[in-house]
Enzyme design. Structure first.
Site, PDB file in Angstrom:
ATOM      1  N   LYS A  13     -16.754  32.427 -32.139  1.00 32.61           N
ATOM      2  CA  LYS A  13     -15.289  32.413 -32.302  1.00 32.61           C
ATOM      3  C   LYS A  13     -14.580  32.427 -30.949  1.00 32.61           C
ATOM      4  O   LYS A  13     -13.655  31.663 -30.712  1.00 32.61           O
ATOM      5  CB  LYS A  13     -14.815  33.627 -33.131  1.00 32.61           C
ATOM      6  CG  LYS A  13     -15.377  33.677 -34.534  1.00 32.61           C
ATOM      7  CD  LYS A  13     -14.782  34.824 -35.350  1.00 32.61           C
ATOM      8  CE  LYS A  13     -15.147  36.215 -34.858  1.00 32.61           C
ATOM      9  NZ  LYS A  13     -16.574  36.569 -35.023  1.00 32.61           N
ATOM     10  N   ARG A  88     -10.078  41.049 -40.652  1.00 30.26           N
ATOM     11  CA  ARG A  88     -11.489  41.332 -40.882  1.00 30.26           C
ATOM     12  C   ARG A  88     -11.738  42.043 -42.196  1.00 30.26           C
ATOM     13  O   ARG A  88     -12.892  42.297 -42.554  1.00 30.26           O
ATOM     14  CB  ARG A  88     -11.973  42.241 -39.759  1.00 30.26           C
ATOM     15  CG  ARG A  88     -12.746  41.487 -38.668  1.00 30.26           C
ATOM     16  CD  ARG A  88     -13.773  42.336 -38.212  1.00 30.26           C
ATOM     17  NE  ARG A  88     -14.652  42.311 -37.142  1.00 30.26           N
ATOM     18  CZ  ARG A  88     -14.579  41.825 -35.939  1.00 30.26           C
ATOM     19  NH1 ARG A  88     -13.562  41.150 -35.541  1.00 30.26           N
ATOM     20  NH2 ARG A  88     -15.546  42.004 -35.105  1.00 30.26           N
ATOM     21  N   ARG A 127     -26.613  38.139 -25.281  1.00 35.56           N
ATOM     22  CA  ARG A 127     -25.247  37.957 -24.786  1.00 35.56           C
ATOM     23  C   ARG A 127     -24.928  38.986 -23.701  1.00 35.56           C
ATOM     24  O   ARG A 127     -25.353  40.137 -23.769  1.00 35.56           O
ATOM     25  CB  ARG A 127     -24.277  38.135 -25.960  1.00 35.56           C
ATOM     26  CG  ARG A 127     -22.818  38.060 -25.580  1.00 35.56           C
ATOM     27  CD  ARG A 127     -21.994  37.550 -26.730  1.00 35.56           C
ATOM     28  NE  ARG A 127     -21.512  38.621 -27.591  1.00 35.56           N
ATOM     29  CZ  ARG A 127     -20.711  38.413 -28.641  1.00 35.56           C
ATOM     30  NH1 ARG A 127     -20.331  37.190 -28.961  1.00 35.56           N
ATOM     31  NH2 ARG A 127     -20.318  39.421 -29.383  1.00 35.56           N
ATOM     32  N   ARG A 162     -22.908  44.757 -24.038  1.00 37.18           N
ATOM     33  CA  ARG A 162     -21.920  45.661 -24.625  1.00 37.18           C
ATOM     34  C   ARG A 162     -22.603  46.845 -25.290  1.00 37.18           C
ATOM     35  O   ARG A 162     -23.726  46.736 -25.752  1.00 37.18           O
ATOM     36  CB  ARG A 162     -21.097  44.905 -25.677  1.00 37.18           C
ATOM     37  CG  ARG A 162     -19.976  44.102 -25.081  1.00 37.18           C
ATOM     38  CD  ARG A 162     -19.366  43.101 -26.042  1.00 37.18           C
ATOM     39  NE  ARG A 162     -19.258  43.513 -27.433  1.00 37.18           N
ATOM     40  CZ  ARG A 162     -18.750  42.745 -28.395  1.00 37.18           C
ATOM     41  NH1 ARG A 162     -18.290  41.538 -28.094  1.00 37.18           N
ATOM     42  NH2 ARG A 162     -18.695  43.169 -29.638  1.00 37.18           N
ATOM     43  N   ARG A 173     -23.292  45.599 -37.498  1.00 33.04           N
ATOM     44  CA  ARG A 173     -22.120  44.707 -37.443  1.00 33.04           C
ATOM     45  C   ARG A 173     -22.289  43.528 -38.396  1.00 33.04           C
ATOM     46  O   ARG A 173     -21.329  43.105 -39.045  1.00 33.04           O
ATOM     47  CB  ARG A 173     -21.895  44.198 -36.016  1.00 33.04           C
ATOM     48  CG  ARG A 173     -21.097  45.184 -35.166  1.00 33.04           C
ATOM     49  CD  ARG A 173     -21.269  44.938 -33.689  1.00 33.04           C
ATOM     50  NE  ARG A 173     -20.812  43.634 -33.262  1.00 33.04           N
ATOM     51  CZ  ARG A 173     -21.320  42.971 -32.216  1.00 33.04           C
ATOM     52  NH1 ARG A 173     -22.304  43.487 -31.518  1.00 33.04           N
ATOM     53  NH2 ARG A 173     -20.833  41.809 -31.883  1.00 33.04           N
TER      54      ARG A 173
HETATM   55  P1  ADP Z   1     -17.829  40.551 -32.667  1.00 30.74           P
HETATM   56  O1  ADP Z   1     -17.058  39.487 -33.382  1.00 30.74           O
HETATM   57  O2  ADP Z   1     -18.778  40.011 -31.675  1.00 30.74           O
HETATM   58  O3  ADP Z   1     -18.418  41.591 -33.564  1.00 30.74           O
HETATM   59  P2  ADP Z   1     -15.369  41.706 -31.599  1.00 30.74           P
HETATM   60  O4  ADP Z   1     -15.198  41.686 -30.140  1.00 30.74           O
HETATM   61  O5  ADP Z   1     -14.529  40.806 -32.431  1.00 30.74           O
HETATM   62  O6  ADP Z   1     -16.905  41.450 -31.812  1.00 30.74           O
HETATM   63  O7  ADP Z   1     -15.165  43.196 -32.163  1.00 30.74           O
HETATM   64  C1  ADP Z   1     -15.829  44.296 -31.616  1.00 30.74           C
HETATM   65  C2  ADP Z   1     -15.534  45.538 -32.446  1.00 30.74           C
HETATM   66  O8  ADP Z   1     -14.122  45.814 -32.409  1.00 30.74           O
HETATM   67  C3  ADP Z   1     -15.867  45.432 -33.919  1.00 30.74           C
HETATM   68  O9  ADP Z   1     -17.220  45.732 -34.183  1.00 30.74           O
HETATM   69  C4  ADP Z   1     -14.908  46.477 -34.513  1.00 30.74           C
HETATM   70  O10 ADP Z   1     -15.379  47.793 -34.296  1.00 30.74           O
HETATM   71  C5  ADP Z   1     -13.669  46.300 -33.670  1.00 30.74           C
HETATM   72  N1  ADP Z   1     -12.717  45.326 -34.246  1.00 30.74           N
HETATM   73  C6  ADP Z   1     -12.341  44.142 -33.695  1.00 30.74           C
HETATM   74  N2  ADP Z   1     -11.454  43.504 -34.489  1.00 30.74           N
HETATM   75  C7  ADP Z   1     -11.254  44.302 -35.569  1.00 30.74           C
HETATM   76  C8  ADP Z   1     -10.475  44.196 -36.750  1.00 30.74           C
HETATM   77  N3  ADP Z   1      -9.673  43.134 -36.996  1.00 30.74           N
HETATM   78  N4  ADP Z   1     -10.521  45.219 -37.653  1.00 30.74           N
HETATM   79  C9  ADP Z   1     -11.298  46.297 -37.429  1.00 30.74           C
HETATM   80  N5  ADP Z   1     -12.074  46.453 -36.350  1.00 30.74           N
HETATM   81  C10 ADP Z   1     -12.066  45.472 -35.412  1.00 30.74           C
END
Ligand code: ADP
Ligand code: ZN
Length: 215
Positions: A13, A88, A127, A162, A173
């Site tokens: 993404k 999400r 990553r 990370r 996740r």
């Molecule tokens: P990835 O898509 O690689 O899992 P992100 O960088 O999008 O990672 O998100 C990292 C973390 O941030 C998620 O695992 C969650 O804990 C939190 N997070 C990000 N966006 C949201 C969201 N829209 N709602 C709830 N938690 C979120």
């Protein structure tokens, strides 16, 4: 363009968003980047979000909606935006719908980036992310390593794994994605907005999207 990017962690993404923003000046809005920035800055938001994130759990909807309500009203969103990592949950999608109606904004598309699970797992384990919250460039030790090991090409900060990219947190996740986020595909199908692109190469995903969007 005004897009929502759906897809599992590691689907690409962020990579796709970065390429698309260069086309028409839309902004990438990544809730993950915003949250990691807050954790690093040690703000109240960061303190609240940190433990959820490190476990691979979602942070509470109310925190996210507060961030997004403000963010979508900033000036740079007028040219368009790519939502990367938001919404999400069904609740976030429902609240976003209300918010967009209030702001008189219409979405063009909800893009579902579909990548096989084994590719995703491999990508997430290899990553690396720049730890500078203003940069957050993404690398991969196998397919796209920084020129100098462990150092970001763009800003010279450390490119690290990370905290939520341990094997345990990654599996969690992915499970969270299946349980809470995958149902959004059905939600946006009902709205007639879903475009699914399958591909293990972000370049090909971008090509397909450009065609679908008329760029
Ligand atoms: P990835 O898509 O690689 O899992 P992100 O960088 O999008 O990672 O998100 C990292 C973390 O941030 C998620 O695992 C969650 O804990 C939190 N997070 C990000 N966006 C949201 C969201 N829209 N709602 C709830 N938690 C979120
Ligand atoms: Zn950097």
């Amino acid at each position: 363009m005004k897009l929502i990017l759906l897809g599992a962690p590691g689907a690409g993404k962020g990579t796709v968003a970065k390429i698309l923003t260069a086309i028409d000046g839309s902004v990438q809005i990544s809730t993950g980047d915003i949250l990691r920035g807050a954790v690093q800055a040690g703000t109240e938001l960061g303190k609240e979000a940190k433990s959820y994130m490190n476990r691979g759990d979602l942070v509470p909807d109310s925190l996210i909606m507060g961030i997004m309500e403000k963010r979508l009203q900033e000036d740079d969103c007028k040219k368009g935006f790519l939502l990367d990592g938001f919404p999400r949950t069904i609740l976030q999608a429902e609240e976003l719908k209300v918010l967009l109606a209030k702001l008189d904004i219409t979405l063009d598309m909800a893009v579902n980036i579909d990548v096989p699970r084994d590719v995703i797992l491999d990508r997430l384990c290899t990553r690396r992310t720049c730890e500078n919250s203003k940069c957050q460039a993404i690398y991969n030790v196998k397919s796209n390593p920084p020129k100098q090991e462990g150092i970001c090409d763009k800003c010279g900060s450390a490119a690290i794994q990370r905290e939520d990219e341990t094997e345990e947190a990654i599996l969690h996740r992915l499970q969270t994605y299946n349980d809470k986020t995958a149902p959004l595909i059905g939600f946006y199908e009902k709205e007639g907005l879903v475009k699914t692109v399958s591909g293990t190469s972000s370049d090909i995903v971008v090509l397909e999207l450009k065609e679908a969007l008329g760029f």
